[in-house]
Design an enzyme around this catalytic site. Structure first.
Site, PDB file in Angstrom:
ATOM      1  N   GLU A 121       0.846  -1.202   0.000  1.00  0.00           N
ATOM      2  CA  GLU A 121       0.000   0.000   0.000  1.00  0.00           C
ATOM      3  C   GLU A 121       0.879   1.249   0.000  1.00  0.00           C
ATOM      4  O   GLU A 121       1.696   1.424   0.896  1.00  0.00           O
ATOM      5  CB  GLU A 121      -0.855  -0.036   1.272  1.00  0.00           C
ATOM      6  CG  GLU A 121      -1.855   1.089   1.425  1.00  0.00           C
ATOM      7  CD  GLU A 121      -2.528   1.049   2.800  1.00  0.00           C
ATOM      8  OE1 GLU A 121      -1.814   0.954   3.816  1.00  0.00           O
ATOM      9  OE2 GLU A 121      -3.757   1.121   2.844  1.00  0.00           O
ATOM     10  N   ASP A 157     -12.897  -0.450   9.119  1.00  0.00           N
ATOM     11  CA  ASP A 157     -11.562  -0.897   9.544  1.00  0.00           C
ATOM     12  C   ASP A 157     -11.689  -1.866  10.715  1.00  0.00           C
ATOM     13  O   ASP A 157     -12.360  -2.893  10.595  1.00  0.00           O
ATOM     14  CB  ASP A 157     -10.711   0.350   9.838  1.00  0.00           C
ATOM     15  CG  ASP A 157      -9.228   0.081   9.757  1.00  0.00           C
ATOM     16  OD1 ASP A 157      -8.784  -0.916  10.347  1.00  0.00           O
ATOM     17  OD2 ASP A 157      -8.502   0.850   9.116  1.00  0.00           O
TER      18      ASP A 157
HETATM   19  C1  BGC Z   1      -4.400  -0.653   7.492  1.00  0.00           C
HETATM   20  C2  BGC Z   1      -3.978   0.555   6.714  1.00  0.00           C
HETATM   21  C3  BGC Z   1      -5.068   0.936   5.748  1.00  0.00           C
HETATM   22  C4  BGC Z   1      -6.374   1.090   6.463  1.00  0.00           C
HETATM   23  C5  BGC Z   1      -7.521   1.402   5.539  1.00  0.00           C
HETATM   24  C6  BGC Z   1      -5.714  -0.376   8.152  1.00  0.00           C
HETATM   25  O1  BGC Z   1      -6.128  -1.496   8.880  1.00  0.00           O
HETATM   26  O2  BGC Z   1      -3.430  -0.986   8.463  1.00  0.00           O
HETATM   27  O3  BGC Z   1      -2.774   0.278   6.065  1.00  0.00           O
HETATM   28  O4  BGC Z   1      -4.739   2.141   5.108  1.00  0.00           O
HETATM   29  O5  BGC Z   1      -6.662  -0.106   7.175  1.00  0.00           O
HETATM   30  O6  BGC Z   1      -8.741   1.263   6.173  1.00  0.00           O
HETATM   31 CA    CA Z   2      -7.214  -2.209  11.150  1.00  0.00          CA
END
Ligand code: BGC
Ligand code: CA
Length: 326
Positions: free
Chosen positions: A135, A221
């Site tokens: 990423e 997330d």
């Molecule tokens: C990741 C990040 C990512 C993000 C996006 C996180 O859990 O560690 O790298 O940009 O999620 O939601």
């Molecule tokens: Ca996360």
């Protein structure tokens, strides 16, 4: 109903993630992924301990941290593409650097730039952790390169899901029949049937679709579950934490946060009624008037519900000890 309060409790890190409440120390563990650091915050004293992990060739990142059942100073971490164990105690100095004690498994050989992201233990103590592709811009990794894995007490690893873009939130219902999971770039929270005896998952279905629920800009997330069976989800790019009733497939509460990129949540505090929330400074514009909050950890109080003690990794400690000389 009491009033909801949001308060910053820990200074910003780069990419704060993976909060986990340690009941034995009354402390909050979390990771700073790209700095390859573990953090431990003690709310009663305000003490903040940091552990820098030498990656020893595994890839310089740490995606999650979970203590081992029976020896809570041993912690399983997702180090680059490897699962490893580090040792860290509250008796250690506040700033310390260690090598991993042992590497347990390495995954995704065909995708060397992948890394572990979120990980947690199921109610039976199996470790579940997923990977993501390389990423550069937050939320835009190489797509469908990751997988979700589980590791059992005998250190045998299974690949449970493939073609994952960003492996994130994991939670299990208290009746141990359902597993909730987030692949962030599916923009949804999904449910699976979960078999606690075999550790298998199946019958994937959507619980909440972000784009059709008015959350077109948000990326789901990290996630945790409360004692009422509702899900709390941190929204990256969304400046909020939301509560979802997964049975109704509806958002039932929204907590506006000071930081734009919320990354994960967990229940903690002496009564498990404080929702700790981590955030990231990656992807935050310096012009954002709230930029100073990016990467901070927050305590959310007055939610009128609570969580439970999180599961630890129930590994066969004797088997683990044969892997290193303790
Ligand atoms: C990741 C990040 C990512 C993000 C996006 C996180 O859990 O560690 O790298 O940009 O999620 O939601
Ligand atoms: Ca996360």
């Amino acid at each position: 109903m009491s009033k909801v309060g949001v308060r910053q409790v820990v200074d910003p890190v780069h990419l704060g993630e993976g909060p986990h409440w340690e009941e034995n120390n009354q402390s909050l563990l979390f990771v700073d992924i790209m700095s390859c650091e573990l953090h431990r915050y003690f709310p009663a004293s305000g003490r903040h301990q940091i552990l820098h992990i030498n990656d020893c060739g595994t890839g310089k990142s740490v995606g999650f941290v979970v203590p081992l059942e029976g020896d809570p100073n041993l912690l399983v971490v997702g180090l680059g593409r490897s699962l490893a164990v580090v040792e860290w105690s509250p008796n250690d100095v506040d700033d310390k650097t260690v090598d991993p004690k042992v590497v347990l498994q390495t995954v995704d050989e065909g995708n060397p730039t992948n890394r572990f992201n979120d990980g947690k233990c199921d109610p039976c103590g199996r470790l579940w952790a997923g990977t993501m592709g390389y990423e550069t811009v937050p939320g835009q990794p190489d797509l469908h390169k990751g997988s979700l894995f589980s590791l059992d007490s005998k250190l045998s690893i299974s690949q449970c899901l493939q073609k994952i873009s960003i492996s994130n939130g994991l939670a299990w219902t208290h009746d141990r029949k359902t597993f909730y999971y987030i692949d962030s770039l599916e923009y949804s929270v999904d449910a699976f049937d979960y078999n606690e005896t075999t550790g298998e998952i199946g019958n994937r279905r959507k619980v909440l679709d972000y784009k059709s629920s008015g959350l077109a800009k948000d990326i789901p997330d990290g996630m945790c579950i409360d004692v009422d069976g509702n899900l709390w989800v941190a929204n990256f790019y969304g400046k909020k934490v939301i509560c979802i009733d997964p049975r109704a497939g509806k958002i039932i509460q929204t907590i506006e946060m000071p930081a734009q990129n919320m990354t994960s949540v967990c229940w903690g505090g002496p009564n498990y009624d404080i929702l700790y929330a981590t955030s990231s400074r990656t992807g935050v514009s310096p012009d954002d008037p709230n930029a100073k909050y990016g990467g901070a950890t927050f305590a959310i109080t007055g939610l009128g519900t609570k969580g439970q003690k999180p599961s630890h990794f129930r590994v066969d400690l004797q088997l683990l000890r044969t892997k290193y000389n303790k």
